[in-house]
Write an enzyme that holds these catalytic residues in place. Sequence first.
Site, mmCIF file in Angstrom:
data_model
loop_
_atom_site.group_PDB
_atom_site.id
_atom_site.type_symbol
_atom_site.label_atom_id
_atom_site.label_comp_id
_atom_site.label_asym_id
_atom_site.label_seq_id
_atom_site.Cartn_x
_atom_site.Cartn_y
_atom_site.Cartn_z
ATOM 1 N N ARG A 14 -81.400 27.477 -22.077
ATOM 2 C CA ARG A 14 -80.351 25.816 -21.734
ATOM 3 C C ARG A 14 -79.195 26.626 -21.350
ATOM 4 N NH1 ARG A 14 -76.120 24.332 -22.915
ATOM 5 N NH2 ARG A 14 -76.642 24.451 -24.874
ATOM 6 N N ASP A 15 -78.414 27.054 -22.540
ATOM 7 C CA ASP A 15 -77.074 27.742 -22.515
ATOM 8 C C ASP A 15 -77.448 28.637 -21.821
ATOM 9 O OD1 ASP A 15 -74.520 27.478 -22.539
ATOM 10 O OD2 ASP A 15 -74.516 27.425 -25.119
ATOM 11 N N HIS A 254 -71.753 28.293 -32.694
ATOM 12 C CA HIS A 254 -72.132 28.649 -31.312
ATOM 13 C C HIS A 254 -70.843 28.863 -30.821
ATOM 14 C CE1 HIS A 254 -74.565 27.020 -27.758
ATOM 15 N NE2 HIS A 254 -73.254 26.862 -27.233
ATOM 16 N N HIS A 256 -69.018 31.385 -27.953
ATOM 17 C CA HIS A 256 -69.220 32.068 -26.683
ATOM 18 C C HIS A 256 -68.258 33.090 -26.694
ATOM 19 C CE1 HIS A 256 -71.552 29.582 -23.864
ATOM 20 N NE2 HIS A 256 -71.824 28.935 -24.590
ATOM 21 N N CYS A 287 -71.228 28.125 -19.402
ATOM 22 C CA CYS A 287 -71.096 25.897 -19.349
ATOM 23 C C CYS A 287 -70.771 26.150 -18.082
ATOM 24 C CB CYS A 287 -70.402 25.595 -20.603
ATOM 25 S SG CYS A 287 -70.010 23.251 -19.975
ATOM 26 N N ASN A 296 -72.926 33.090 -24.380
ATOM 27 C CA ASN A 296 -72.991 33.363 -25.825
ATOM 28 C C ASN A 296 -73.091 34.721 -26.229
ATOM 29 O OD1 ASN A 296 -74.793 30.727 -24.933
ATOM 30 N ND2 ASN A 296 -73.639 29.875 -26.913
HETATM 31 P P1 HMG Z 1 -72.895 10.068 -14.269
HETATM 32 O O1 HMG Z 1 -72.891 10.785 -12.899
HETATM 33 O O2 HMG Z 1 -71.300 10.363 -14.066
HETATM 34 O O3 HMG Z 1 -73.991 8.934 -14.485
HETATM 35 O O4 HMG Z 1 -73.025 11.018 -14.970
HETATM 36 P P2 HMG Z 1 -74.927 7.884 -13.976
HETATM 37 O O5 HMG Z 1 -74.831 6.745 -14.505
HETATM 38 O O6 HMG Z 1 -73.458 7.168 -12.599
HETATM 39 O O7 HMG Z 1 -76.095 8.258 -12.838
HETATM 40 C C1 HMG Z 1 -75.898 8.941 -11.850
HETATM 41 C C2 HMG Z 1 -77.234 10.027 -11.204
HETATM 42 O O8 HMG Z 1 -77.544 10.331 -12.320
HETATM 43 C C3 HMG Z 1 -77.928 8.311 -10.554
HETATM 44 O O9 HMG Z 1 -78.836 9.105 -10.039
HETATM 45 C C4 HMG Z 1 -78.635 8.954 -12.496
HETATM 46 O O10 HMG Z 1 -79.939 7.983 -12.652
HETATM 47 C C5 HMG Z 1 -79.036 10.566 -12.381
HETATM 48 P P3 HMG Z 1 -78.533 8.589 -8.750
HETATM 49 O O11 HMG Z 1 -78.549 6.814 -8.700
HETATM 50 O O12 HMG Z 1 -77.385 8.637 -7.574
HETATM 51 O O13 HMG Z 1 -79.448 8.910 -8.166
HETATM 52 N N1 HMG Z 1 -78.915 10.081 -14.041
HETATM 53 C C6 HMG Z 1 -79.695 11.452 -14.586
HETATM 54 N N2 HMG Z 1 -80.762 11.492 -14.250
HETATM 55 C C7 HMG Z 1 -81.163 12.677 -14.906
HETATM 56 N N3 HMG Z 1 -81.098 12.570 -16.505
HETATM 57 C C8 HMG Z 1 -80.233 11.977 -16.657
HETATM 58 C C9 HMG Z 1 -79.257 11.210 -15.992
HETATM 59 N N4 HMG Z 1 -78.260 10.428 -16.327
HETATM 60 C C10 HMG Z 1 -78.426 10.378 -15.067
HETATM 61 N N5 HMG Z 1 -80.128 12.015 -18.150
HETATM 62 C C11 HMG Z 1 -73.929 12.290 -16.954
HETATM 63 C C12 HMG Z 1 -73.504 11.111 -16.464
HETATM 64 C C13 HMG Z 1 -74.479 12.630 -18.326
HETATM 65 C C14 HMG Z 1 -75.305 12.201 -16.393
HETATM 66 C C15 HMG Z 1 -74.051 13.187 -16.414
HETATM 67 O O14 HMG Z 1 -72.219 14.149 -16.629
HETATM 68 C C16 HMG Z 1 -74.258 14.819 -16.470
HETATM 69 O O15 HMG Z 1 -76.030 14.827 -16.360
HETATM 70 N N6 HMG Z 1 -73.649 15.608 -17.043
HETATM 71 C C17 HMG Z 1 -74.922 16.833 -18.179
HETATM 72 C C18 HMG Z 1 -73.902 18.405 -17.721
HETATM 73 C C19 HMG Z 1 -74.313 19.578 -18.589
HETATM 74 O O16 HMG Z 1 -75.242 19.088 -18.402
HETATM 75 N N7 HMG Z 1 -73.172 20.540 -19.172
HETATM 76 C C20 HMG Z 1 -73.836 21.037 -19.728
HETATM 77 C C21 HMG Z 1 -74.382 21.159 -20.781
HETATM 78 S S1 HMG Z 1 -72.997 20.865 -22.569
HETATM 79 C C22 HMG Z 1 -72.651 22.730 -22.706
HETATM 80 O O17 HMG Z 1 -73.090 23.375 -22.024
HETATM 81 C C23 HMG Z 1 -71.725 22.771 -24.009
HETATM 82 C C24 HMG Z 1 -72.713 23.258 -25.095
HETATM 83 O O18 HMG Z 1 -73.554 24.396 -25.027
HETATM 84 C C25 HMG Z 1 -72.144 23.630 -26.345
HETATM 85 C C26 HMG Z 1 -70.514 24.495 -26.064
HETATM 86 O O19 HMG Z 1 -70.458 25.144 -25.423
HETATM 87 O O20 HMG Z 1 -69.459 24.192 -26.572
HETATM 88 C C27 HMG Z 1 -73.650 22.464 -25.345
HETATM 89 MG MG MG Z 2 -72.384 26.688 -24.688
#
Ligand code: HMG
Ligand code: MG
Length: 346
Positions: A14-15, A254, A256, A287, A296
């Site tokens: 995933r990450d 966690h 990096h 990320c 990581n």
């Molecule tokens: P948004 O654009 O504000 O959402 O995104 P929305 O509600 O306005 O929806 C926009 C479109 O996305 C719509 O589709 C929704 O249906 C769709 P459209 O009408 O345009 O066709 N949608 C989705 N589709 C699939 N799955 C969903 C979903 N939600 C909405 N769950 C949202 C808000 C939170 C969805 C967006 O910002 C997002 O997906 N963010 C995720 C970002 C991400 O994955 N970041 C990386 C992971 S975190 C990380 O890596 C850190 C970590 O490792 C720890 C660390 O290192 O710190 C965990």
């Molecule tokens: Mg991470």
Amino acid sequence: RSSEHIRIVEVGPRDGLQNEKQSISLATKMELIERLARTGLETIEAGSFVAPKWVPQMANSSEILQHILQTPPASKEPITYQFLLPNIKGLDNFMTTYDSFNTSKSAEEAYPTPPGTPPAENTSSQDPNASEISPQQTPKIELSLFTAATESFTQKNTNCSIAESLKRFEPIMSRAKSLALPVRAYISVALGCPYEGPDTDPHRVAELAVSLLEMGADEISVGDTTGMGTAPKTAALLKVLKEAGVETKDLALHFHDTYGMALVNTVVALEHGVRTFDASVSGLGGCPYSPGATGNVATEDLVHLVNSLGASTGVNLEELSKVGEWISGELGRKNDANAGKAVLAR
Ligand code: HMG
Ligand code: MG
């Protein structure tokens, strides 16, 4: 600390993969997960149900979940697979697949026979592999939620405020509880933020950790998303978490490794009693919303560190090193695991 067990959460699939620009085939992702599962790792974060227009690489996570639920286990020990999700839409998408392919339910419950269907030999699934899994062998599934300790990062990462992100978690937590699915919650940028600088307020992290535990999170993973963490900052954060009543049994760290500090910070956390660490095979990843941050800490390096301290992870370092070398080759990137490369060169 001889004989102490250190739990590793392998976040490579995933990450590690989420930020890769080239498209990675489903077959490669599944092979990565299966190979990791054969190294002795007990927990693997396998995908995320986020918006594909934001993180296209994770778009086929439902196929990965389906594959995990349908494939006989790669190891005798039960493995826990985690899936990341940001909102109720992510949970709905997860549930569509989980409901259809979770063989821990009775076959009839999972695949009800339509009225009028004549009795069949095997109604459990159209996939011949599915019938090979007994309910006892069903992999354990957990959900991971994520928020962050600064407003700027939360906005960039999930397009909402920290308070809104917690509000989004409420219905997810209650549905997860009713399904008996454990939930871990990440707090990103806990030791530095790409938008607000290196001095994240540790009290903000502690406040969030307490709120998430009160909401029902089973584990908090404190993320040094940017790799800006240092030994003194890690020690200070752990002290504040302890003062706030967060117990080390509920914590994972966690790290990096952007600045090469991840193992140093791990030793500090071990000395403070933390026993769960996230890591990514061959140091894959980063990320998408933390520009410049690398992957990581490499799982191989973490396993080597733990072994060197006389503690155990249950992971076969040699086998894991081969997986790290293989996936680096598949992605055409350099293997960032020092211990992995050294083990293979022996
Ligand atoms: P948004 O654009 O504000 O959402 O995104 P929305 O509600 O306005 O929806 C926009 C479109 O996305 C719509 O589709 C929704 O249906 C769709 P459209 O009408 O345009 O066709 N949608 C989705 N589709 C699939 N799955 C969903 C979903 N939600 C909405 N769950 C949202 C808000 C939170 C969805 C967006 O910002 C997002 O997906 N963010 C995720 C970002 C991400 O994955 N970041 C990386 C992971 S975190 C990380 O890596 C850190 C970590 O490792 C720890 C660390 O290192 O710190 C965990
Ligand atoms: Mg991470």
